[in-house]
Design an enzyme around this catalytic site. Sequence first.
Site, PDB file in Angstrom:
ATOM      1  N   ASP A 175      17.706  35.754  35.772  1.00  0.00           N
ATOM      2  CA  ASP A 175      17.307  37.506  36.671  1.00  0.00           C
ATOM      3  C   ASP A 175      16.690  37.883  37.103  1.00  0.00           C
ATOM      4  OD1 ASP A 175      18.802  39.325  37.804  1.00  0.00           O
ATOM      5  OD2 ASP A 175      19.719  40.263  35.561  1.00  0.00           O
ATOM      6  N   ASP A 219      27.203  42.474  40.326  1.00  0.00           N
ATOM      7  CA  ASP A 219      26.992  43.872  41.117  1.00  0.00           C
ATOM      8  C   ASP A 219      25.939  43.666  41.697  1.00  0.00           C
ATOM      9  OD1 ASP A 219      26.263  43.477  37.985  1.00  0.00           O
ATOM     10  OD2 ASP A 219      25.475  46.050  37.905  1.00  0.00           O
ATOM     11  N   GLU A 231      25.820  45.327  35.684  1.00  0.00           N
ATOM     12  CA  GLU A 231      24.208  44.872  35.037  1.00  0.00           C
ATOM     13  C   GLU A 231      23.753  46.118  35.382  1.00  0.00           C
ATOM     14  OE1 GLU A 231      20.450  43.929  34.476  1.00  0.00           O
ATOM     15  OE2 GLU A 231      21.458  44.040  36.553  1.00  0.00           O
ATOM     16  N   GLU A 232      23.695  46.554  36.679  1.00  0.00           N
ATOM     17  CA  GLU A 232      23.020  47.938  37.495  1.00  0.00           C
ATOM     18  C   GLU A 232      23.216  49.432  36.952  1.00  0.00           C
ATOM     19  OE1 GLU A 232      20.237  46.267  38.207  1.00  0.00           O
ATOM     20  OE2 GLU A 232      20.608  44.400  40.072  1.00  0.00           O
ATOM     21  N   SER A 250      14.188  44.850  32.530  1.00  0.00           N
ATOM     22  CA  SER A 250      15.482  44.899  31.940  1.00  0.00           C
ATOM     23  C   SER A 250      16.470  44.201  32.183  1.00  0.00           C
ATOM     24  CB  SER A 250      15.423  46.525  31.264  1.00  0.00           C
ATOM     25  OG  SER A 250      14.511  47.191  31.626  1.00  0.00           O
ATOM     26  N   THR A 294      15.206  77.310  52.813  1.00  0.00           N
ATOM     27  CA  THR A 294      14.390  78.618  51.750  1.00  0.00           C
ATOM     28  C   THR A 294      15.228  78.997  50.554  1.00  0.00           C
ATOM     29  OG1 THR A 294      15.229  80.127  53.395  1.00  0.00           O
ATOM     30  CG2 THR A 294      12.563  79.771  53.195  1.00  0.00           C
TER      31      THR A 294
HETATM   32  N1  BES Z   1      16.890  41.578  37.751  1.00  0.00           N
HETATM   33  C1  BES Z   1      16.881  43.260  37.295  1.00  0.00           C
HETATM   34  C2  BES Z   1      15.368  42.812  36.501  1.00  0.00           C
HETATM   35  C3  BES Z   1      14.347  42.375  35.963  1.00  0.00           C
HETATM   36  C4  BES Z   1      14.371  43.685  36.946  1.00  0.00           C
HETATM   37  C5  BES Z   1      13.803  41.437  35.532  1.00  0.00           C
HETATM   38  C6  BES Z   1      12.829  42.874  37.129  1.00  0.00           C
HETATM   39  C7  BES Z   1      12.428  41.311  35.456  1.00  0.00           C
HETATM   40  C8  BES Z   1      12.358  42.076  37.063  1.00  0.00           C
HETATM   41  C9  BES Z   1      18.029  43.143  36.637  1.00  0.00           C
HETATM   42  O1  BES Z   1      18.628  43.803  37.209  1.00  0.00           O
HETATM   43  C10 BES Z   1      18.062  45.359  36.556  1.00  0.00           C
HETATM   44  O2  BES Z   1      17.373  45.571  37.940  1.00  0.00           O
HETATM   45  N2  BES Z   1      18.024  45.440  35.339  1.00  0.00           N
HETATM   46  C11 BES Z   1      17.852  46.865  35.733  1.00  0.00           C
HETATM   47  C12 BES Z   1      18.523  47.351  34.239  1.00  0.00           C
HETATM   48  C13 BES Z   1      19.145  48.698  33.552  1.00  0.00           C
HETATM   49  C14 BES Z   1      19.850  49.131  34.872  1.00  0.00           C
HETATM   50  C15 BES Z   1      19.383  48.895  32.486  1.00  0.00           C
HETATM   51  C16 BES Z   1      16.915  47.523  35.490  1.00  0.00           C
HETATM   52  O3  BES Z   1      15.769  46.532  35.239  1.00  0.00           O
HETATM   53  O4  BES Z   1      16.377  48.474  35.743  1.00  0.00           O
HETATM   54 MN    MN Z   2      19.493  41.888  38.249  1.00  0.00          MN
HETATM   55 MN    MN Z   3      18.497  44.502  39.120  1.00  0.00          MN
END
Ligand code: BES
Ligand code: MN
Ligand code: MN
Length: 471
Positions: free
Chosen positions: A194, A101, A166-167, A416, A329
């Site tokens: 990722d 995703d 995941e997102e 995350s 407004t």
């Molecule tokens: N790929 C990212 C995670 C990530 C971002 C790792 C930056 C290292 C650096 C992942 O797809 C992501 O965006 N995760 C979300 C998780 C959240 C929606 C629970 C995030 O980190 O905002």
């Molecule tokens: Mn990711």
């Molecule tokens: Mn992401």
Amino acid sequence: MASFEDISKEIEANQTKFIQRLRDAVEIPSISAEEAHREDVCKMINWAQELFESLGVKCEQKPNGTQTLPDGKTIQLPPILFGQLGSDPNKKTLLVYGHLDVQPAAKSDGWNTDPFQLIEKDDKLFGRGSTDDKGPVIAWANAIETMQKLKVTIPVNIKFVFEGMEESGSEGLDEVLTANKDFLSDVSFTCISDNYWLGKKKPCLTYGLRGISYYTIEVSGVSQDLHSGVYGGAIYEPMNDLIWVMSKLTTVHGQINIPGLDKLVAPVTDEELKTYETIDFDHDDFRADVNAPKLLKSTKHELLMNRWRFPSLSLHGIEGAFAGPGAKTVIPSKVIGKFSIRTVPNMEPKAVDELVLKYLNDIWAERGSPNKFKPISLQGGRPWVADHDHPNFAAGKRAIEKVFGVAPDMTREGGSIPVTLTFQELTGQNVMLLPIGSCNDMAHSQNEKIDVANYINGTKVLAAYLLELAA
Ligand code: BES
Ligand code: MN
Ligand code: MN
């Protein structure tokens, strides 16, 4: 048997084909956050299943539960794609995770091109999901395909878990994995691609992620939006209340005002402090990349620690607030403020929720407004750290040395991936993050891209890693 040199050359020779693969994937707008695109997420999962099945991976879609939308409507979560390549009892088993995703995107957000068309320009591949996370997922397929074509024995069994939420906080994934513990029982190591390099030139391996706790605060007053000329001066305005509350969450220097939160944070050790010294990271480049006038911390190690191992609080938006161009407004009758805290070990989500909700209720009492106030904690993700003095990381390091001729930096990350700690707990084995994209890929932002070189060399690193796992 073909040498690694042969594998490298074959990957380079197939660049056009691999880019076309990524193009096909980017064209599916698999936005997990938008109900209207749920079918596209499922389509993307089917697409990936077909790709991996063409490599002999035995695939199965595991049904996920349902999702309750903010308006109370319930919809089906996309299935989780499980895959398995090889089941030789004499080999160890690698688990690979990735997500199919993507974040929402529209040209009108300020993209230079259609986000759901892959555009190749200046040796970069622009498109939503190119780096987060379709490119890395497809790179696994490219690596495996190349090895099979050259009749190179893959020295490990590989299991795959690909998801489509995941997102949006990986809803349902922990439950599906827990219900399918058997599938994970023989896993010896996990690898997730990722995240991103710390800079633009030097690869890294990552052993920590922050978690996330997400909150909404609803303030409502009257039954409908009102004219500020008629009702201004007469009513308690919800948005004025909300902004006041939100402004009390942090100081101008980014310190979080919630009492007790800092006591949950694992203390910094001398040993840990030393690790920041050798990391290749330029404070000023980082600042210049995003054109920030000044950063919250002025030294490399303080800045990295603030990004990786201390919590941060960000305000994300206000639902119901007037946000269009021009001067309207209106007095909004109900507004919902959104913010999140990036959490670190040892901040348990429950303990964080308690402190946050208590603080919100306390300052609301201090505000003394007669309006309705409803703070809510949404599903988040737990922080993760791993031991990087481990054969899994050693294999990753040798793979990177093989392709780039340099040893990777060992990094943590501020973002995350909610499932990471779950894999570590359910398998009882080491988890490693092996990024292939660069720090300026602009995941989640306008003009997300992956460099052709990162995509191709990343494919080589994944192939090298598979070989090194058995070395
Ligand atoms: N790929 C990212 C995670 C990530 C971002 C790792 C930056 C290292 C650096 C992942 O797809 C992501 O965006 N995760 C979300 C998780 C959240 C929606 C629970 C995030 O980190 O905002
Ligand atoms: Mn990711
Ligand atoms: Mn992401």
